[in-house]
Scaffold this motif. Sequence first.
Motif, PDB file in Angstrom:
ATOM      1  N   CYS A 119       0.825  -1.220   0.000  1.00  0.00           N
ATOM      2  CA  CYS A 119       0.000   0.000   0.000  1.00  0.00           C
ATOM      3  C   CYS A 119       0.858   1.268   0.000  1.00  0.00           C
ATOM      4  CB  CYS A 119      -0.929   0.018   1.215  1.00  0.00           C
ATOM      5  SG  CYS A 119      -2.177  -1.277   1.199  1.00  0.00           S
ATOM      6  N   TYR A 120       1.966   1.222   0.724  1.00  0.00           N
ATOM      7  CA  TYR A 120       2.792   2.425   0.899  1.00  0.00           C
ATOM      8  C   TYR A 120       3.661   2.695  -0.328  1.00  0.00           C
ATOM      9  CZ  TYR A 120       5.629   5.878   3.409  1.00  0.00           C
ATOM     10  OH  TYR A 120       6.255   7.047   3.816  1.00  0.00           O
ATOM     11  N   TYR A 125       0.017   5.224  -0.972  1.00  0.00           N
ATOM     12  CA  TYR A 125      -0.819   5.905   0.018  1.00  0.00           C
ATOM     13  C   TYR A 125       0.062   6.372   1.170  1.00  0.00           C
ATOM     14  CZ  TYR A 125      -5.102   4.378  -2.292  1.00  0.00           C
ATOM     15  OH  TYR A 125      -6.123   4.212  -3.197  1.00  0.00           O
ATOM     16  N   ASP A 126      -0.449   7.317   1.986  1.00  0.00           N
ATOM     17  CA  ASP A 126       0.343   7.814   3.111  1.00  0.00           C
ATOM     18  C   ASP A 126       0.396   6.766   4.238  1.00  0.00           C
ATOM     19  OD1 ASP A 126      -2.048   7.917   4.562  1.00  0.00           O
ATOM     20  OD2 ASP A 126      -2.366  10.045   4.146  1.00  0.00           O
ATOM     21  N   ALA A 129      -3.070   5.742   5.993  1.00  0.00           N
ATOM     22  CA  ALA A 129      -3.928   4.994   5.062  1.00  0.00           C
ATOM     23  C   ALA A 129      -3.334   3.613   4.777  1.00  0.00           C
ATOM     24  CB  ALA A 129      -4.101   5.772   3.763  1.00  0.00           C
ATOM     25  N   SER A 130      -2.023   3.549   4.594  1.00  0.00           N
ATOM     26  CA  SER A 130      -1.366   2.265   4.314  1.00  0.00           C
ATOM     27  C   SER A 130      -1.465   1.322   5.504  1.00  0.00           C
ATOM     28  CB  SER A 130       0.106   2.491   3.957  1.00  0.00           C
ATOM     29  OG  SER A 130       0.227   3.272   2.804  1.00  0.00           O
ATOM     30  N   THR A 133      -5.163   0.160   5.956  1.00  0.00           N
ATOM     31  CA  THR A 133      -5.528  -0.813   4.915  1.00  0.00           C
ATOM     32  C   THR A 133      -4.824  -2.147   5.161  1.00  0.00           C
ATOM     33  OG1 THR A 133      -5.761   0.995   3.333  1.00  0.00           O
ATOM     34  CG2 THR A 133      -5.654  -1.226   2.438  1.00  0.00           C
ATOM     35  N   LEU A 367      -9.091   7.125   4.136  1.00  0.00           N
ATOM     36  CA  LEU A 367      -9.054   6.275   2.937  1.00  0.00           C
ATOM     37  C   LEU A 367      -9.899   6.901   1.837  1.00  0.00           C
ATOM     38  CD1 LEU A 367      -9.574   2.816   4.682  1.00  0.00           C
ATOM     39  CD2 LEU A 367      -7.414   3.898   4.090  1.00  0.00           C
ATOM     40  N   ASP A 368      -9.539   6.619   0.571  1.00  0.00           N
ATOM     41  CA  ASP A 368     -10.308   7.177  -0.546  1.00  0.00           C
ATOM     42  C   ASP A 368     -11.309   6.162  -1.094  1.00  0.00           C
ATOM     43  OD1 ASP A 368      -8.864   5.366  -2.018  1.00  0.00           O
ATOM     44  OD2 ASP A 368      -7.585   6.837  -3.015  1.00  0.00           O
ATOM     45  N   ILE A 371     -10.068   2.593  -2.402  1.00  0.00           N
ATOM     46  CA  ILE A 371      -9.874   1.576  -1.360  1.00  0.00           C
ATOM     47  C   ILE A 371     -11.220   0.985  -0.947  1.00  0.00           C
ATOM     48  CG2 ILE A 371      -9.197   1.205   1.046  1.00  0.00           C
ATOM     49  CD1 ILE A 371      -6.781   1.382  -0.596  1.00  0.00           C
TER      50      ILE A 371
END
Length: 715
Positions: A119-120, A125-126, A129-130, A133, A367-368, A371
């Motif tokens: 994720c990162y 993603y930041d 968020a990472s 998730t 999260l967006d 995701i």
Amino acid sequence: MIEFFKHLLQEFELPLSNPVLIFSLILFIILLSPILLKKINIPGIIGLIISGVIIGPHGLNILAKNSAVDLFSTIGLLYIMFIAGLELDMNEFKANRNKSVLFGFFTFILPLSIGFPVCYYLLQYDFNASFLTASMFATHTLVAYPIVSKLGIAKNQAVAITVGGTILTDTAVLIILAVIMGSSQGNLNQAFWIKLTVSLAIFSAIMFLVIPRIAKWFFKKLESEKHAHYIFVLSVVFFAAFLAEVAGVEPIIGAFVAGLALNPLIPHSSALMNRIEFIGNALFIPFFLISVGMLVDVSVILSGPTALIVAATLSVVAIFGKWIAAFFTQVVFKYSKTERQLIFGLSSAHAAATLAVILVGFKAKILDENILNGTIILILITCIVASFATEKAAKKIAICEEEISHEDTEHDQILDEHILIPLAKTSAAASLLDFALLIKDKKSSNPVTLLTIVPNNNQAEKNILKYKKAVDKFVIQGSASEVKINTIARIDHNPASGIARTSKEIMSDIVIVGWPRKTGFLDKIFGENVDSIINNVDKNLFICRFQKNFIEEKRLVFVCPPFSERGIGFHLLIQKVTRLSQELSIPIVIYAEYKTHETIQQIANNLKLNAKFGFKNVSDWEDFESISDEMKSTDLVVFNLSRKGSVSYQSIFDKLPQKFEKSFDDSNVILVYPQDDRKESAMDAYEDFTASPLAKGIEAIEQIGRGLGSILKKN
């Protein structure tokens, strides 16, 4: 007529709004989808999820995701977690808690470790968020648990550690969620940690100290109100879910803990357990699976390459992370490939906790939308993979266990089990029948037979009619546990001969009788004689005295004098003692000599019995006080005895039951006379038993003369 058609069209406007029509539609889906998909070898669970996709707001929009659907789906999810805790073999869980902890660690840390870099670095993603998730990958929901339960392998060790690991990893992830939310809101301070720790401690104290005491009191006070038991259990589940939410974790944790708290109080073969499983599997759990499908929006795949890439990446990482955790567990504990597949299948489905984590993160704008959409696709894919993997592995294990059981059955020459319960009084029948239902082999197609012996006099026909009317309620009691009850009334001059003949005619394996009542000298001569039953009923004989409810038992004490393991019925006795221990979720402590204990352990290993035995060495059997002083009123005491003439019989044990009764006047006691290997049965002497009172008196006097000081002088 036009008005009628207008009204009809209004009722069928999409999405449906008529609650009766909605409920009818849901019931038809629950009924038909597993039946139709079974023909093409697709698990019924997948059918329910796909049905939810089709009728949901992102499909044909037949059903909207409203508050009623949310309520039933929440009930279904809590029900899955509750049944998982309730069906857990507590003895097995305690014995393998270290394995559960290690699996919980693997299934938490490995998906997290794989998911965060993906994720990162890959999806870019930041950190928050990472990490959030990646923690979602560590969660799993026991969506496939009903498959395991249905196939009867819920007590398998692989299932036990997976269920135990589920609660550990989900709790850890939900605590991480609380921490990340606190961090994003700037509330991650000392007060936050103190509040979380104190609230969880209070929740645990209420669930494991207060609730079991209330439940025990309730079950004792309202023993006859069977419907109230189910309502009480349901109330505890949802109250526990609410308390968990107040404590700062998800309600599913509370439902699982409620199952653990009530586990020792609800035997797995009881009518209450049957009701809990029936209503859950028939209604609430399927409703939850349909609601999971209603979340899936297949159109997100077509919304652009980014959504498709995110969904595919999340799904691959989620499945691989759980597979690698199952692989490490297999390697460490030396499980078979099938058991690894079962662990993977049970732990790979992402639904409830996953959705909770992602929705909270999405609403908090951590999260967006990609995701969120990717997670919904992930839920559908992982549920399908989990269902196929679990069903395939569970069937293999069930077949393997059945073959082993069949081999053991042939080896020990144990036929299709048949239990006979002779009734002197119908008032004692309820507790004897409850005991029979606990120890009965679930694979046996034979019924439990209730027998009464009616004296041959002018009132014989009236007494038979009276008996048949009285036992109707016990037929209902058996049917509540899905066990067939057969009733027989016989006319005979002597109860012992009637019991012996009937046990031979129906080829029963086990005879369960109530404890003899205290009677006078004349009753001893001319009435029923327990010695006659012991000596003439050449079956596995259980003489039971139940003073209290089974839920009060804390341990099962199995007393085995020397050489008792030599009887041919001893293997069956070990099976029943083990089953009783599992049903009541209590440990077994064996009082015996060291050689006897070794033999019992060997028998348990040969029969693949999933039991752990405690051991107390007894060297001086004449010093009975040394045994009785260590036992408590909360012990269920099973005493193994031998008939005269059997291989293991020794005269020094003749007076033990008398001492036994005096020492344990307030305990539940079972005296067991296993079937022995005598060449001739004393029943042969009964074949010409005459009807005259004089002959009855002479026979009884001869028996008293032969064994005035023998076992159980009371009738």
